[in-house]
Scaffold this motif. Structure first.
Motif: not given
Length: 319
Positions: A100-106, A109-113, A115-123, A140-147
């Motif tokens: 929904s909407f533009s998911n890098t529009y923040a 630090e908010r993006l980090r919070e 996407y790290m929450e999402a990746l911490s969910v089992p499975g 922002k692109l460097d952050f996603f590249a690190s993930l």
């Protein structure tokens, strides 16, 4: 018994490079996308770029019912995983789709919070981030590249059209070169990169859409998604349609499948075809549509047409 070699260069016997086959090869089994709403907005709505959004857009038309921002990302994920676990029992891994909407529009630090929450969910095996090409920057692109070093990470850009006159007419708020720059910057970092296009926007002819395929082939993208134009109630596109229905041309389903096959035959063989048509609940529709036909049935119809005519992806492609 000796295994038969795959007929097509993407590694299986399907007549196009399918999304399901891609993930089966990449992640070793069935993967299910789970859509979440992280509460982002869009610069094309809040006045940063424009107001009112793109003329075709109604996010509610394609957002699952469990995507309620009040529950938070992890809550939505667990609800979505439970839903899909009951419906698709073979899925063993999940990809989180921020749609929904533009998911890098923040701020970063908010993006980090989020996407790290999402990746911490089992499975969860990775994330797919839907956004606009004017909503990314180097940090922002460097952050996603690190993930992406440890998880599957894809950024999917809404491009919609390769023609600037069309982008302007639908109030998109960026031109095609903006999309190209963002896609190239993302791909350079080794991030899986996707692009979304709408087929049938007012003013675009069949010849324009066929010619556009060369521009799509020139982009360093991994996946590509196509939707037919759908008119949703209450949008600016709906108002334009009511005022001048003759400016729109909606292909019947059989004709659309034949037309898309012509595009498919011209697409690079390595491009993964995520989708070639879209569906939305009938209550949102305000114009001609394909009716109550689910995506799996649409897919079966396309595959039958390709088989009947001995067509396949890349058949007419040349570098």
């Amino acid at each position: 018994m000796e295994k038969t070699a795959a007929k097509y260069p993407w590694g299986d016997d399907r007549r196009f490079n399918s999304y399901a086959g891609y993930f089966s090869r990449l992640l070793g089994g069935r993967v299910q996308k789970v859509t979440v709403n992280a509460g982002f907005t869009c610069p094309n709505r809040d006045g940063t770029v424009s107001t009112g959004g793109c003329s075709f857009c109604d996010n509610a038309a394609f957002t699952p019912s469990y995507c309620m921002t009040g529950g938070g990302v992890a809550w939505q994920l667990n609800e979505g995983i439970e839903f899909h676990r009951n419906r698709y029992r073979r899925a063993g891994k999940y990809l989180v789709y921020f749609q929904s909407f533009s998911n890098t529009y923040a701020p970063l630090e908010r993006l980090r919070e989020i996407y790290m929450e999402a990746l911490s969910v089992p499975g969860v095996a990775g994330i797919i981030v839907g956004t606009r090409p004017d909503c990314v920057d180097e940090a922002k692109l460097d952050f996603f590249a690190s993930l992406a070093r440890d998880k599957y990470v894809a950024i999917e850009y809404g491009v919609e059209s390769c023609y600037d006159t069309t982008l302007q007419s639908i109030n998109r708020g960026h031109d095609f070169e903006c999309a190209r720059r963002a896609i190239e910057a993302t791909a350079r970092r080794g991030i899986h990169t996707g692009a979304h296009f709408i087929l049938g926007l007012p003013g675009e002819t069949d010849d324009m859409l066929i010619s556009q395929t060369d521009l799509i082939n020139s982009l360093p993208i991994t996946t590509v998604k196509f939707h037919q134009l759908q008119i949703f109630k209450g949008t600016e596109m709906h108002r334009r349609y009511e005022a001048d229905p003759g400016a729109f041309h909606f292909k019947p389903l059989d004709e659309y499948i034949r037309f898309f096959a012509g595009i498919l035959r011209r697409l690079r063989p390595d491009l993964v075809i995520e989708r070639f048509a879209g569906e939305a609940p009938p209550r949102y529709h305000a114009g001609p549509n394909f009716g109550l036909i689910r995506n799996d049935r649409l897919l079966a119809m396309l595959e039958q047409y390709l088989s009947d005519n001995d067509y396949y992806q890349g058949q007419l492609y040349s570098e």
